[in-house]
Motif scaffolding. Structure first.
Motif, PDB file in Angstrom:
ATOM      1  N   UNK A  43       0.434  -1.526  -3.137  1.00 10.55           N
ATOM      2  CA  UNK A  43       1.477  -1.170  -2.172  1.00 10.55           C
ATOM      3  C   UNK A  43       2.731  -2.012  -2.410  1.00 10.55           C
ATOM      4  N   UNK A  44       2.506  -3.304  -2.633  1.00 10.00           N
ATOM      5  CA  UNK A  44       3.631  -4.223  -2.796  1.00 10.00           C
ATOM      6  C   UNK A  44       4.493  -3.827  -3.996  1.00 10.00           C
ATOM      7  N   UNK A  49      -1.922   2.644  -3.992  1.00 12.20           N
ATOM      8  CA  UNK A  49      -3.166   1.877  -3.912  1.00 12.20           C
ATOM      9  C   UNK A  49      -4.373   2.755  -3.586  1.00 12.20           C
ATOM     10  N   UNK A  72     -11.206   0.359   3.352  1.00  8.19           N
ATOM     11  CA  UNK A  72     -10.143  -0.451   3.948  1.00  8.19           C
ATOM     12  C   UNK A  72      -8.786   0.248   3.813  1.00  8.19           C
ATOM     13  N   UNK A  73      -8.546   0.789   2.621  1.00  7.71           N
ATOM     14  CA  UNK A  73      -7.283   1.491   2.377  1.00  7.71           C
ATOM     15  C   UNK A  73      -7.092   2.646   3.355  1.00  7.71           C
ATOM     16  N   UNK A  76      -6.136   1.398   6.820  1.00 12.21           N
ATOM     17  CA  UNK A  76      -4.727   1.019   6.886  1.00 12.21           C
ATOM     18  C   UNK A  76      -3.838   2.262   6.870  1.00 12.21           C
ATOM     19  N   UNK A  79      -3.515   3.817  10.212  1.00 10.48           N
ATOM     20  CA  UNK A  79      -2.501   3.166  11.039  1.00 10.48           C
ATOM     21  C   UNK A  79      -1.109   3.680  10.657  1.00 10.48           C
ATOM     22  N   UNK A  80      -0.874   3.837   9.354  1.00  9.49           N
ATOM     23  CA  UNK A  80       0.449   4.295   8.891  1.00  9.49           C
ATOM     24  C   UNK A  80       0.777   5.693   9.415  1.00  9.49           C
ATOM     25  N   UNK A  97      -5.175  -1.555  12.530  1.00  5.94           N
ATOM     26  CA  UNK A  97      -6.238  -2.264  11.830  1.00  5.94           C
ATOM     27  C   UNK A  97      -6.622  -3.530  12.583  1.00  5.94           C
TER      28      UNK A  97
ATOM     29  N   UNK B 635       3.282  -2.146   6.334  1.00  2.17           N
ATOM     30  CA  UNK B 635       3.061  -2.330   4.902  1.00  2.17           C
ATOM     31  C   UNK B 635       2.788  -3.791   4.597  1.00  2.17           C
ATOM     32  N   UNK B 637       1.423  -5.894   6.630  1.00  6.15           N
ATOM     33  CA  UNK B 637       0.069  -6.117   7.119  1.00  6.15           C
ATOM     34  C   UNK B 637      -0.945  -5.562   6.126  1.00  6.15           C
ATOM     35  N   UNK B 638      -0.656  -4.360   5.631  1.00  3.75           N
ATOM     36  CA  UNK B 638      -1.577  -3.709   4.702  1.00  3.75           C
ATOM     37  C   UNK B 638      -1.701  -4.536   3.434  1.00  3.75           C
ATOM     38  N   UNK B 639      -0.563  -4.991   2.918  1.00  6.43           N
ATOM     39  CA  UNK B 639      -0.585  -5.786   1.694  1.00  6.43           C
ATOM     40  C   UNK B 639      -1.430  -7.035   1.899  1.00  6.43           C
ATOM     41  N   UNK B 641      -3.835  -7.478   4.168  1.00 12.32           N
ATOM     42  CA  UNK B 641      -5.237  -7.124   4.353  1.00 12.32           C
ATOM     43  C   UNK B 641      -5.896  -6.807   3.018  1.00 12.32           C
TER      44      UNK B 641
END
Lengths: 644, 644
Positions: A43-44, A49, A72-73, A76, A79-80, A97, B635, B637-639, B641
């Protein structure tokens, strides 16, 4: 199977394929590498991802990929996209999350917390939001331009590199759903919650509306039967039936809003926040600065669009309407000719010939509707709307206006120009029944038959004798990728809308229409269910909180039907006999009654709350809690600031 | 002056009195101490953290207190109430203390960043939200029960311990405002932004609407004059005038929404989030658990309220309507008698007598409206609505229905039962002009005169010869606390609503009505301005984003006027002459035209966007930014996690 590229795969040994990506054959290797790298990238780094694996088919092609994601992905991602789920205290809340432990049925190892269709929706959302960074074009395809922030998947789709993305069926689940839905003959409700968790809210809501509407028509049908059986022609009975119908149609449309609120609250979509709408895939224009986002993206002048709408689309629609009226006049000529022919010959053949013009006309109407539909889609997409919602609204408006005139103009002409109630009844019956038969055939049975033949061919080809659930993944993907694509609920709602018109516009002339509508809808439920489960690819779930513009369309139809029914009653000989001296009094009375009925309708729509009290309280509670949380936060801040 | 209790006072040497609290004479000392302690106490201890000083009057009474707040406290309060202010980049944003530097004109030493009326609104909000902690009653008054979370100020008010809370005038500012507003005779717009910053959005919006409405009436008035001057009676001219009026009234109501959006965007209220609504002061019931808040508070069964509404209020309103119709019939008897008297005597006196019944009836209508108003307020408050908004809606509905019938029933009777257009014109003129004169007198001139007399008496009493701006604080408070209280814009809007009825319902019979309305409104602006600045206490500012239910009321009136005008035109002899053979054709044509006009109205209301494009873009931009911020947060937070 080949190794996958995903570095996350080591953490996720049970790769569960959720979504299929089909690339064009012969897509360049560098493009594939770049695209899959972006999908698995962190993501970063601007990636999605997700997990991806190529599907190796027998003939060694490597143009189909399976996409999945770690547990986990997906959480998340939930949530998005703003999924709303039930909490331990039975309230519905947006999933986050960090608060995951407070949700019902959540456990770190419970991979069924999100339904498969929710997972697929999340993956679709993540893929669509995979955006270009500093790429100027798609690697390997210099003509496929990119700019920062452009959705990569949309560019790949419009350039034909990406053929399709679709979610996989879950053969086990589908079998269970089919069984509870239409597998056995039974009286009862559809398994809407199961439909929703398999196909998503938009489709579940359509089936919910179809079922509700069918139940709502039953009282009208039941009351209508004796009118036909005993050939009641009394004034007071007709007025009673029409008045009941008009008020009833208001009530059912208002009550539907309440039922819809209850359902979508349970499904969480009533509380889902609206996402920011990105430009639709087909939108194009010169690069410019979007005033809202401040981003560089295609911009298309609103004035140009207005010009296209008012100088091209509107005249074209008017021309089509004129053409439709012209065809209608030809029908009346034919009708006239058939009548003359019957009078001259008076044989069995000639009496059968009486029905031929109506049937031909009904078929022509259906054909015209379908051709016009393509023209409307072409025109609306040429108008170059930036948002999908605006595109849809313009398309629906175009299609509704034409379909309304095309289907009902002849009936209006017969009723209010020819004053021929017998012909009206006959035409109404022919149109209604013919269009219902044509629709059921064109919509479900024909595709089902084609699909069956196709499956047989494939099975023969692969020499496989397995049942559906035993298919290997490769076979399943190959089978599903050839299935037709379901283009949304538009046509299904349109069909119901026209049916509602046939039932309500002239209800006092042909009370039996409701009976046919009920019968049609019962089979419609089954054939639509068949279509969803057997004929089409699985569609992506689309969260929605209501039936949108269709509510307005149905309400408008119900207003128009007040006017038509009042006129029809006013024209009936029984009512005319009540005012032997003065036609004036008759017309004035009819006008007065009509205005009263309209006023009652509006008051009723105003007085009946759109949401049941229970749901109102739950919504108020949520709002109160979020305001309280904000206040607490501010008070803490205030206390700190004042202490300093 | 005595020392103050406020420990914060040391930090704030320039105590600026903003709000006055008047307690009942002889309030117990322990109560005063407890109350003032709660007002100055820290937020963390459940106080309001404001500043308070007693006002010592000459006769040594100590029942009046002045409330102020430190600059910091007000800024934090601005965040709590959700004020929206302009940023340095010209966008409007919710003010937060942490982002204070990004706001236009903000500086730590700029005490004018918040206007005085905003400060007063904040203080009012803080005082009203001062809630009981574990007190079971108000100290010193065992009968004044409290429960945790009950607003202390509201309990003090309902128990008569607290007489009133009102904001102080700013004599300097008021003088400036008076000068620009109505100090000089000028053609031009009102200083709406200044009115808003002095009196708040609700009142500014009323004056904005009054001004807009007056301008909007001018075209109707201008077109109406030649009809009167040349005594035009042609069919086509009347139809043109009526058609223009009907479409015009739709356009002006739609355009008002757009203008309103532009204004309230500039004022920040368009973006202000709705606060959670607390129970209204008068609401009572047995202590129970509120299902929304989960707090212990008075609960009143909704069924009981429904019973009160449907078994008492509705029958009572119907009775009043019947009574109003009865009075109307008496008026017609009088009218008949006056006509006979004139025919018998035929003198100047008797011809004057012809106008007497109309005038008496107009006066009686006004009196009945006012009496009914009290009854409606009593009944609605007896219905025991929990929320102020629900109370207001029920009150407005009751008052509107009665006022509509009371004012227009006689005109409808004359037009559609007696078919006497001459009498209609005469009655309309008498009713319109009499009610305008009565209103202006009862609303502004009489109170102004009373107020003047009162000021003179006080000045005489204190032997003061100073001008307004030189008054000492004590004198100012003593003067202002005796002034009348302005009870909101209800009556002002109601007056405009009825005027709109007179102008539009029978516009094609009496085109001159618009001229009188314009003339009245021009003086109305001045007399209302006088009333606000001179007669009443300064009211607390009330943020609002639109004129609320009045928009709906005006739109309903405009729909009704389509119907009445179509009928009137249909009845005119000129139109009747066009259909010499068939009255049927006439009625059908009129009905057709009416339905067409109504359809055009609805389409126009649908097509004209409620907000100008510019505002839409600004709102979309804000929404986009908040969604982007949320996404960034997620994002991040996701990164994090996924890294774990």
């Amino acid at each position: 199977m080949k190794e996958t590229w995903s570095f996350l795969d080591t953490f996720e040994p049970n790769f569960r394929p959720l979504v299929v990506i089909e690339l064009a054959k012969g897509t360049k290797k560098e493009t594939i590498e770049w695209f899959t790298k972006r999908i698995v990238d962190k993501k970063a780094n601007g990636g999605a991802q997700l997990l991806i694996k190529p599907l190796v088919t027998e003939n060694g092609d490597e143009n189909i990929y399976l996409v999945g994601a770690s547990h986990l992905r997906l959480l998340l991602g939930a949530e998005t996209v703003g999924l709303v789920k039930e909490c331990n205290d039975n309230s519905m809340r947006s999933f986050t999350y960090s608060s995951r432990k407070t949700f019902k049925d959540f456990a770190d190892d419970n991979h069924n917390f999100l339904t498969m269709s929710e997972c697929q929706y999340i993956i679709k959302h993540e893929l669509e939001n995979l955006r270009a960074k500093d790429e100027k074009m798609i690697p390997g395809y210099p003509q496929a331009k990119l700019y920062p922030g452009k959705s990569i998947v949309r560019r790949l789709l419009t350039n034909g590199i990406l053929l399709q993305i679709f979610p996989l069926h879950d053969r086990e689940e589908l079998k269970k759903l089919r069984h509870t839905w239409y597998g056995r003959v039974k009286i009862g409700y559809q398994p809407l919650d199961e439909i929703r968790s398999y196909f998503g809210e938009t489709i579940a809501l359509y089936f919910g509306f179809l079922e509700y509407f069918t139940f709502a028509l039953i009282p009208m049908a039941v009351i209508g039967i004796p009118y036909y059986v005993f050939a009641w022609e009394d004034y007071d009975k007709y007025v009673m039936f029409a008045t009941f119908n008009l008020l009833w149609s208001t009530v059912i449309l208002e009550v539907w809003k309440r039922i819809c609120a209850v359902m979508t609250y349970r499904w969480g979509t009533l509380l889902m926040k609206r996402q920011f709408e990105e430009p639709r895939p087909g939108f194009h224009g010169a690069l410019g600065i979007n005033p809202v986002t401040g981003r560089e993206e295609p911009v298309y002048s609103s004035i140009k669009r207005q010009l296209r709408i008012y100088l091209v689309s509107v005249p074209f629609v008017c021309l089509c309407l004129y053409f439709s009226l012209y065809v209608m006049m030809i029908y009346f000529d034919l009708e006239h000719w058939a009548l003359n022919y019957h009078e001259e010959n008076n044989s069995t053949f000639s009496s059968l010939m009486l029905y031929v013009p109506s049937i031909i006309y009904a078929v022509v109407i259906e054909i015209m509707n379908r051709i016009y539909r393509y023209a409307a889609e072409f025109l609306t997409s040429w108008e170059n709307h930036r948002l999908e919602s605006s595109y849809q609204n313009h398309l629906i408006l175009k299609v509704l206006v034409f379909n309304f005139l095309n289907c009902f103009a002849s009936l209006f002409y017969i009723a209010f120009v020819l004053f021929d109630m017998k012909l009206l009844r006959q035409s109404l019956a022919t149109l209604l029944i013919t269009s219902q038969i044509l629709n059921q055939f064109a919509e479900s049975l024909l595709p089902y038959w084609l699909q069956k033949r196709h499956v047989k061919k494939i099975k023969k080809h692969t020499h496989s004798l397995k049942t559906d659930t035993d298919l290997s993944l490769v076979e399943q993907v190959n089978l599903e990728k050839e299935m037709g694509t379901y283009f949304g609920t538009f046509d299904d709602y349109l069909e119901l809308f026209l049916q509602f018109g046939y039932v309500s516009l002239f209800s006092c002339v042909y009370p039996l229409a409701a009976v046919f509508a009920v019968l049609n809808n019962i089979t419609e439920i089954y054939s639509d269910a068949l279509k969803m489960c057997r004929v089409y690819k699985r569609p992506f779930a689309e969260p929605t909180a209501n039936i949108g513009v269709w509510q307005l369309a149905f309400e408008t139809m119900s207003v128009i039907s007040v006017v038509t029914n009042c006129i029809l009653i006013g024209m009936s000989p029984q009512v005319n006999a009540l005012f032997p001296d003065s036609k004036m009094d008759l017309v004035l009375t009819v006008a007065l009654v009509e205005h009263l009925l309209l006023a009652i309708k509006f008051v009723m729509a105003f007085v009946i709350p759109d949401k049941p009290r229970e749901i109102q309280i739950k919504l108020a509670k949520l709002e109160f809690e979020s305001l309280e949380a904000l206040k607490q936060q501010q008070m803490k801040l205030a206390a700190e600031s004042l202490k300093e």
